[in-house]
Motif scaffolding. Sequence first.
Motif, PDB file in Angstrom:
ATOM      1  N   ILE A 116     -12.377 -57.347   8.262  1.00  0.00           N
ATOM      2  CA  ILE A 116     -12.355 -57.036   9.701  1.00  0.00           C
ATOM      3  C   ILE A 116     -11.415 -58.001  10.419  1.00  0.00           C
ATOM      4  O   ILE A 116     -10.646 -57.602  11.291  1.00  0.00           O
ATOM      5  CB  ILE A 116     -13.778 -57.097  10.292  1.00  0.00           C
ATOM      6  CG1 ILE A 116     -14.683 -56.093   9.567  1.00  0.00           C
ATOM      7  CG2 ILE A 116     -13.744 -56.795  11.791  1.00  0.00           C
ATOM      8  CD1 ILE A 116     -16.148 -56.219   9.924  1.00  0.00           C
ATOM      9  N   ALA A 117     -11.465 -59.261  10.025  1.00  0.00           N
ATOM     10  CA  ALA A 117     -10.578 -60.249  10.655  1.00  0.00           C
ATOM     11  C   ALA A 117      -9.115 -59.871  10.419  1.00  0.00           C
ATOM     12  O   ALA A 117      -8.274 -59.997  11.315  1.00  0.00           O
ATOM     13  CB  ALA A 117     -10.876 -61.642  10.109  1.00  0.00           C
ATOM     14  N   GLU A 118      -8.816 -59.389   9.227  1.00  0.00           N
ATOM     15  CA  GLU A 118      -7.437 -58.968   8.935  1.00  0.00           C
ATOM     16  C   GLU A 118      -7.023 -57.801   9.827  1.00  0.00           C
ATOM     17  O   GLU A 118      -5.889 -57.714  10.283  1.00  0.00           O
ATOM     18  CB  GLU A 118      -7.300 -58.570   7.458  1.00  0.00           C
ATOM     19  CG  GLU A 118      -7.155 -59.787   6.562  1.00  0.00           C
ATOM     20  CD  GLU A 118      -7.277 -59.447   5.069  1.00  0.00           C
ATOM     21  OE1 GLU A 118      -7.594 -58.283   4.741  1.00  0.00           O
ATOM     22  OE2 GLU A 118      -7.070 -60.361   4.268  1.00  0.00           O
ATOM     23  N   ARG A 119      -7.979 -56.903  10.059  1.00  0.00           N
ATOM     24  CA  ARG A 119      -7.698 -55.762  10.936  1.00  0.00           C
ATOM     25  C   ARG A 119      -7.470 -56.219  12.380  1.00  0.00           C
ATOM     26  O   ARG A 119      -6.638 -55.653  13.088  1.00  0.00           O
ATOM     27  CB  ARG A 119      -8.877 -54.787  10.896  1.00  0.00           C
ATOM     28  CG  ARG A 119      -8.920 -53.998   9.624  1.00  0.00           C
ATOM     29  CD  ARG A 119      -7.836 -52.955   9.662  1.00  0.00           C
ATOM     30  NE  ARG A 119      -7.441 -52.600   8.313  1.00  0.00           N
ATOM     31  CZ  ARG A 119      -6.501 -51.710   8.051  1.00  0.00           C
ATOM     32  NH1 ARG A 119      -5.856 -51.113   9.022  1.00  0.00           N
ATOM     33  NH2 ARG A 119      -6.180 -51.456   6.811  1.00  0.00           N
ATOM     34  N   ILE A 120      -8.225 -57.201  12.802  1.00  0.00           N
ATOM     35  CA  ILE A 120      -8.037 -57.705  14.173  1.00  0.00           C
ATOM     36  C   ILE A 120      -6.655 -58.348  14.288  1.00  0.00           C
ATOM     37  O   ILE A 120      -5.967 -58.203  15.302  1.00  0.00           O
ATOM     38  CB  ILE A 120      -9.170 -58.694  14.534  1.00  0.00           C
ATOM     39  CG1 ILE A 120     -10.465 -57.905  14.724  1.00  0.00           C
ATOM     40  CG2 ILE A 120      -8.820 -59.479  15.791  1.00  0.00           C
ATOM     41  CD1 ILE A 120     -11.670 -58.731  15.071  1.00  0.00           C
ATOM     42  N   PHE A 121      -6.256 -58.991  13.238  1.00  0.00           N
ATOM     43  CA  PHE A 121      -4.907 -59.560  13.189  1.00  0.00           C
ATOM     44  C   PHE A 121      -3.862 -58.446  13.386  1.00  0.00           C
ATOM     45  O   PHE A 121      -2.916 -58.588  14.168  1.00  0.00           O
ATOM     46  CB  PHE A 121      -4.730 -60.241  11.829  1.00  0.00           C
ATOM     47  CG  PHE A 121      -3.473 -61.058  11.717  1.00  0.00           C
ATOM     48  CD1 PHE A 121      -3.420 -62.358  12.189  1.00  0.00           C
ATOM     49  CD2 PHE A 121      -2.333 -60.509  11.152  1.00  0.00           C
ATOM     50  CE1 PHE A 121      -2.259 -63.100  12.094  1.00  0.00           C
ATOM     51  CE2 PHE A 121      -1.165 -61.240  11.059  1.00  0.00           C
ATOM     52  CZ  PHE A 121      -1.129 -62.551  11.524  1.00  0.00           C
ATOM     53  N   PHE A 122      -4.075 -57.336  12.730  1.00  0.00           N
ATOM     54  CA  PHE A 122      -3.176 -56.175  12.872  1.00  0.00           C
ATOM     55  C   PHE A 122      -3.186 -55.632  14.304  1.00  0.00           C
ATOM     56  O   PHE A 122      -2.144 -55.361  14.898  1.00  0.00           O
ATOM     57  CB  PHE A 122      -3.596 -55.081  11.886  1.00  0.00           C
ATOM     58  CG  PHE A 122      -2.988 -53.727  12.178  1.00  0.00           C
ATOM     59  CD1 PHE A 122      -1.631 -53.516  12.047  1.00  0.00           C
ATOM     60  CD2 PHE A 122      -3.797 -52.667  12.580  1.00  0.00           C
ATOM     61  CE1 PHE A 122      -1.082 -52.261  12.318  1.00  0.00           C
ATOM     62  CE2 PHE A 122      -3.252 -51.428  12.859  1.00  0.00           C
ATOM     63  CZ  PHE A 122      -1.895 -51.226  12.729  1.00  0.00           C
ATOM     64  N   TRP A 123      -4.376 -55.515  14.850  1.00  0.00           N
ATOM     65  CA  TRP A 123      -4.499 -55.025  16.223  1.00  0.00           C
ATOM     66  C   TRP A 123      -3.691 -55.902  17.178  1.00  0.00           C
ATOM     67  O   TRP A 123      -2.922 -55.419  18.015  1.00  0.00           O
ATOM     68  CB  TRP A 123      -5.981 -55.013  16.620  1.00  0.00           C
ATOM     69  CG  TRP A 123      -6.254 -54.908  18.083  1.00  0.00           C
ATOM     70  CD1 TRP A 123      -5.616 -54.091  18.981  1.00  0.00           C
ATOM     71  CD2 TRP A 123      -7.241 -55.634  18.829  1.00  0.00           C
ATOM     72  NE1 TRP A 123      -6.164 -54.272  20.238  1.00  0.00           N
ATOM     73  CE2 TRP A 123      -7.151 -55.207  20.173  1.00  0.00           C
ATOM     74  CE3 TRP A 123      -8.194 -56.592  18.485  1.00  0.00           C
ATOM     75  CZ2 TRP A 123      -7.982 -55.721  21.179  1.00  0.00           C
ATOM     76  CZ3 TRP A 123      -9.023 -57.090  19.480  1.00  0.00           C
ATOM     77  CH2 TRP A 123      -8.910 -56.668  20.805  1.00  0.00           C
ATOM     78  N   LEU A 124      -3.848 -57.202  17.026  1.00  0.00           N
ATOM     79  CA  LEU A 124      -3.232 -58.108  17.995  1.00  0.00           C
ATOM     80  C   LEU A 124      -1.738 -58.312  17.765  1.00  0.00           C
ATOM     81  O   LEU A 124      -0.997 -58.576  18.707  1.00  0.00           O
ATOM     82  CB  LEU A 124      -3.948 -59.469  17.968  1.00  0.00           C
ATOM     83  CG  LEU A 124      -5.410 -59.411  18.441  1.00  0.00           C
ATOM     84  CD1 LEU A 124      -6.086 -60.770  18.263  1.00  0.00           C
ATOM     85  CD2 LEU A 124      -5.490 -58.957  19.897  1.00  0.00           C
ATOM     86  N   THR A 125      -1.283 -58.183  16.518  1.00  0.00           N
ATOM     87  CA  THR A 125       0.130 -58.489  16.251  1.00  0.00           C
ATOM     88  C   THR A 125       0.947 -57.266  15.853  1.00  0.00           C
ATOM     89  O   THR A 125       2.168 -57.299  15.917  1.00  0.00           O
ATOM     90  CB  THR A 125       0.258 -59.489  15.087  1.00  0.00           C
ATOM     91  OG1 THR A 125      -0.209 -58.849  13.900  1.00  0.00           O
ATOM     92  CG2 THR A 125      -0.537 -60.754  15.356  1.00  0.00           C
TER      93      THR A 125
END
Lengths: 218, 253
Positions: free
Chosen positions: A200-209
């Motif tokens: 999930i953290a990796e996905r949030i990274f994708f969302w933000l960047t």
Amino acid sequence: MREALDRDLNRITERLLRMISLVREELQLATTGLTEQDGERAKAAIHLDAQVDELELEIENEVLAAIARHQPVARDLRFLATVLKALTDLERAGDYAAHVAEDALALAGEPPLKKYIVLAEMAERIEAMLDLLAKALAERDLAAAERVLKLDDDVDELYEQIVRELLTYMLEDPRTLSKALTLMRVARSYERLGDHVENIAERIFFWLTGRLEGKPEA
Amino acid sequence: MEALRMETENLTVYYGKHAGVRGVSLPVYDRTITALIGPSGCGKTTFLRALNRMHDLNPVVRVEGRVRLDDEDIYAPGVDPVVIRRKVGMVFQRPTPFPTMSIFENVVAGLRLVGVRDRDRLREVAERSLRQAALWDEVKDRLNEPAVGLSGGQQQRISIARALAVEPEVLLMDEPTSALDPISTQAIEDLLVDLKEQVTIVIVTHNMQQAARVSDRTAFFLDGEMIEFGPTEQLFTNPTDPRTEAYITGRFG
């Protein structure tokens, strides 16, 4: 229409935060059930997992409705894709917490093999990961998402440590086999749980960047 | 990488003293669809009209910079704008059937203009163009009826067939579906995707979802400048410029 979309996105964020907090509570109950041999708490954790599952379906419906109504693009689209993927991982995380609770229930009636210090430590790290995940989501905090990834490395190390420890028990005294195997499974559940939170953290990274980095572990 | 069909270099278009388009350099690739998006008054239509010298007809407009079609500068001295407009056709926002003409005559009007008289040839081109415009089956039995009797969506396809009849290399479309209902819009969008096998398309659209659905590349215009240009998928999932992001997500002023 921007306002209507923002309203939907905020609501979805709130609901996802709620789901994270439910999984965290479930994990805490399961862990206390294990370390304090408290069957009631373990049962409460299993009960909570049903709520997590329900919430997953509700949020999924809200995400699909938001996509259908607003045809989001760019960061909005990445956010909703992130939520859809996160839902699956969170639901699985809840399942693993429930597995811990089930094993805790089985172990509750018998004298403990040892004091469960390292397992409790694993749970603590995962709780910290869930807190950071919530922060990353609520505050669009990239640094928090990155710290989740680091903490998961700790969880993996603790897992290795506990496996070695339990192997020693089993080799020294075969009568501990059954209990040690159960504890091995508990440790494995924590380790898997950590991986899902990391995804999930990796996905949030994708969302933000907008960048998808590395392949998430299952 | 596809071949270049058209290209602008530092294109500026003045209305009197005001520059409606400033310094735009845009590559248009062969047999692709390029969408131009941006808020009203951003210069996208002004830019489009510079691509086939439509501004020539307006004395207050001045064009600077280069527009190349197959490496030829279309504004170079001695270039005939009529020849350019035959190679670079235009379809407008509203259907433009000639009211006194039949369906058939509407489609072949451009050919008649350049002196084609051969009846068989005209018929052959009319059928081919109407097929390309996905209209043949609907009108083949009433080619001699007035085109104004057709529905709005059919009339717009007549306009497209007429543009195709002269076999252009590039088709410019200025909001071709903004006056149409959703079903006709969908028919035109499907048509565009089929057409790009044969012709290069540049489309101005107010409808961002339309740009996202049909185009290969998208250019975002704002206040006379081209802010961002790139593959459509990238522009709509992960735009580079914060102004693009703000516009496509509707967070704009």
